[in-house]
Scaffold this motif. Structure first.
Motif, PDB file in Angstrom:
ATOM      1  N   ILE A  58       0.968  -1.355  -0.221  1.00  0.00           N
ATOM      2  CA  ILE A  58       0.213  -0.279   0.047  1.00  0.00           C
ATOM      3  C   ILE A  58       0.601   1.409  -0.319  1.00  0.00           C
ATOM      4  O   ILE A  58       1.467   1.742   1.090  1.00  0.00           O
ATOM      5  N   GLY A  59       0.899   1.836  -0.506  1.00  0.00           N
ATOM      6  CA  GLY A  59       1.985   3.706  -0.929  1.00  0.00           C
ATOM      7  C   GLY A  59       0.527   4.398  -1.837  1.00  0.00           C
ATOM      8  O   GLY A  59      -0.920   3.997  -3.008  1.00  0.00           O
ATOM      9  N   ASN A  60       1.747   5.351  -2.314  1.00  0.00           N
ATOM     10  CA  ASN A  60       0.848   6.257  -2.694  1.00  0.00           C
ATOM     11  C   ASN A  60       1.168   6.108  -3.843  1.00  0.00           C
ATOM     12  O   ASN A  60       2.190   4.987  -4.995  1.00  0.00           O
ATOM     13  N   THR A  86      -3.996  12.675 -11.282  1.00  0.00           N
ATOM     14  CA  THR A  86      -3.029  11.342 -10.596  1.00  0.00           C
ATOM     15  C   THR A  86      -2.008  12.186  -9.810  1.00  0.00           C
ATOM     16  O   THR A  86      -2.055  13.478 -10.844  1.00  0.00           O
ATOM     17  N   GLY A  87      -1.887  12.187  -8.429  1.00  0.00           N
ATOM     18  CA  GLY A  87      -0.480  12.527  -8.125  1.00  0.00           C
ATOM     19  C   GLY A  87       0.822  12.745  -9.285  1.00  0.00           C
ATOM     20  O   GLY A  87       1.226  11.405 -10.350  1.00  0.00           O
ATOM     21  N   ILE A 118      -4.772  12.757  -5.976  1.00  0.00           N
ATOM     22  CA  ILE A 118      -6.124  11.883  -5.441  1.00  0.00           C
ATOM     23  C   ILE A 118      -5.573  11.109  -5.066  1.00  0.00           C
ATOM     24  O   ILE A 118      -6.152  11.054  -3.875  1.00  0.00           O
ATOM     25  N   THR A 119      -3.508  10.905  -5.353  1.00  0.00           N
ATOM     26  CA  THR A 119      -3.177   9.670  -3.999  1.00  0.00           C
ATOM     27  C   THR A 119      -3.343  10.085  -2.591  1.00  0.00           C
ATOM     28  O   THR A 119      -3.250   9.329  -1.592  1.00  0.00           O
ATOM     29  N   SER A 120      -3.289  11.709  -2.361  1.00  0.00           N
ATOM     30  CA  SER A 120      -3.765  11.964  -0.232  1.00  0.00           C
ATOM     31  C   SER A 120      -4.954  11.689   0.111  1.00  0.00           C
ATOM     32  O   SER A 120      -5.259  11.411   0.947  1.00  0.00           O
ATOM     33  N   SER A 122      -4.289   8.794   4.919  1.00  0.00           N
ATOM     34  CA  SER A 122      -3.444   7.138   3.759  1.00  0.00           C
ATOM     35  C   SER A 122      -2.931   6.700   4.664  1.00  0.00           C
ATOM     36  O   SER A 122      -2.811   5.628   4.623  1.00  0.00           O
ATOM     37  N   ARG A 123      -2.736   7.389   6.396  1.00  0.00           N
ATOM     38  CA  ARG A 123      -2.303   7.739   7.066  1.00  0.00           C
ATOM     39  C   ARG A 123      -3.222   6.819   7.785  1.00  0.00           C
ATOM     40  O   ARG A 123      -2.590   4.968   8.536  1.00  0.00           O
TER      41      ARG A 123
END
Length: 330
Positions: free
Chosen positions: A8-10, A115-116, A136-138, A168-169
């Motif tokens: 799981i990640g950015n 998208t990031g 949007i990844t945030s 995300s965290r």
């Protein structure tokens, strides 16, 4: 076992440029660090970089994504949870992931947004500096987690960069909790010294009561344990991680398997781009330990693979470059 690794990640589309040190002074950018920027800053800086230096390479990225793709190219079965938008960059990202053999939650309907993107600036000394617009990844939510895929995995792998967004965290913490519920081992990376320096409380929350495997570099290890000495940092990390690997740059690495500390020899190469070195180290290491190899062998493969990454431009190796590296497992 459905997957060796569930990451799981950015999700960021990397755009890489070769620049000189003068560019940082002119643009007011801190060299060697990852800095978050806004969309208007991205547009302005991207225009300047393209005009003055020219785009060198574009690839799907994000720290954990690079790790997962590296492990997949070595032969691991991998799944990646992330968030991209229904734009051209998102289409590119998903296609790049699929080409690398990685399953993802982004194959279906994607949300509207941007998208990031990450501007990766590499200087002649091979150091990489990153300016990142998360986009949007945030908004990576717990809803993006595929618990069925997670439960069928040997390890989950959590990216430290997720600490910068509250959503995300929380998703990262939920992945750790689901892993414990399903008896899946938890691996995590600190990702960047800035994450430990400026988001230490959040990083500590992500670690929770401890992880099974931690990846970090020497600077991150010292920052997290509040020491200037690597030996003290090693002892400090034993309090939060059952096992860990610390990369030491040109000095190689050390890996603690829960009982023994292994010294991992470096590989002497001419570095041209340090981007992705730590990500590849983790990917190769995870591949090795999920395929029956001990920490010493995993360290040898990881050291050789990360050295090859820094000897060429870009955060990853080509698919065909992985198989020959397995000689280091013997």
């Amino acid at each position: 076992m459905g997957y060796h690794i569930y990451g799981i990640g950015n999700a960021l589309v990397d755009k890489e440029f070769e620049v000189d040190d003068a560019f940082f002074a002119k643009a007011g950018i801190e060299k060697g660090m990852m800095t978050l920027i806004e969309e208007d800053q991205l547009a302005s800086m991207l225009a300047t970089l393209q005009a003055e230096y020219g785009l060198k390479k574009r690839a799907c990225g994000g720290s954990a994504a690079n790790t997962i793709i590296g492990a997949s190219y070595f032969g691991a079965k991998a799944y990646y949870t992330c968030n991209v938008a229904n734009d051209e960059a998102g289409e590119f990202y998903v296609a790049d992931m699929q080409a690398a053999g990685v399953d993802t939650n982004m194959n279906g309907t994607r949300d509207h947004g941007v998208t990031g993107k990450c501007l990766v600036m590499v200087t002649p000394d091979a150091e990489r500096t990153m300016n990142t617009y998360l986009g949007i990844t945030s908004e990576l939510h717990q809803k993006h987690i595929n618990e069925d895929a997670l439960a069928q995995s040997e390890y989950v792998y959590i990216e430290g960069y997720l600490v910068t967004s509250e959503l995300s965290r929380e998703a990262a913490i939920r992945v750790r909790e689901l892993a414990r519920k399903n008896n899946v081992k938890v691996a995590m990376t600190f990702s960047d010294p800035a994450m430990v320096q400026f988001f230490k409380e959040g990083i500590t929350d992500m670690i929770g009561t401890g992880v099974d495997l931690l990846f970090c570099n020497e600077q991150e290890a010292k920052l997290f344990t509040n020491t200037d000495h690597i030996d003290a940092a090693i002892e400090g990390l034993k309090k939060v991680a059952k096992t860990f690997a610390i990369t030491l740059g040109s000095k190689g690495a050390v890996a603690f398997d829960g009982e023994q500390l292994h010294t991992i020899a470096p590989h002497s190469v001419t570095a041209v781009d340090s981007n992705g070195a730590g990500d590849m180290f983790a990917g190769a290491f995870l591949y090795a330990i999920t395929h029956g190899h001990d920490f010493a062998a995993a360290g040898r493969l990881a050291s050789a693979a990360s050295a090859q990454v820094v000897s060429q431009f870009g955060p990853r190796l080509n698919a065909e470059q992985h198989e020959p590296l397995k000689q280091h497992l013997a």
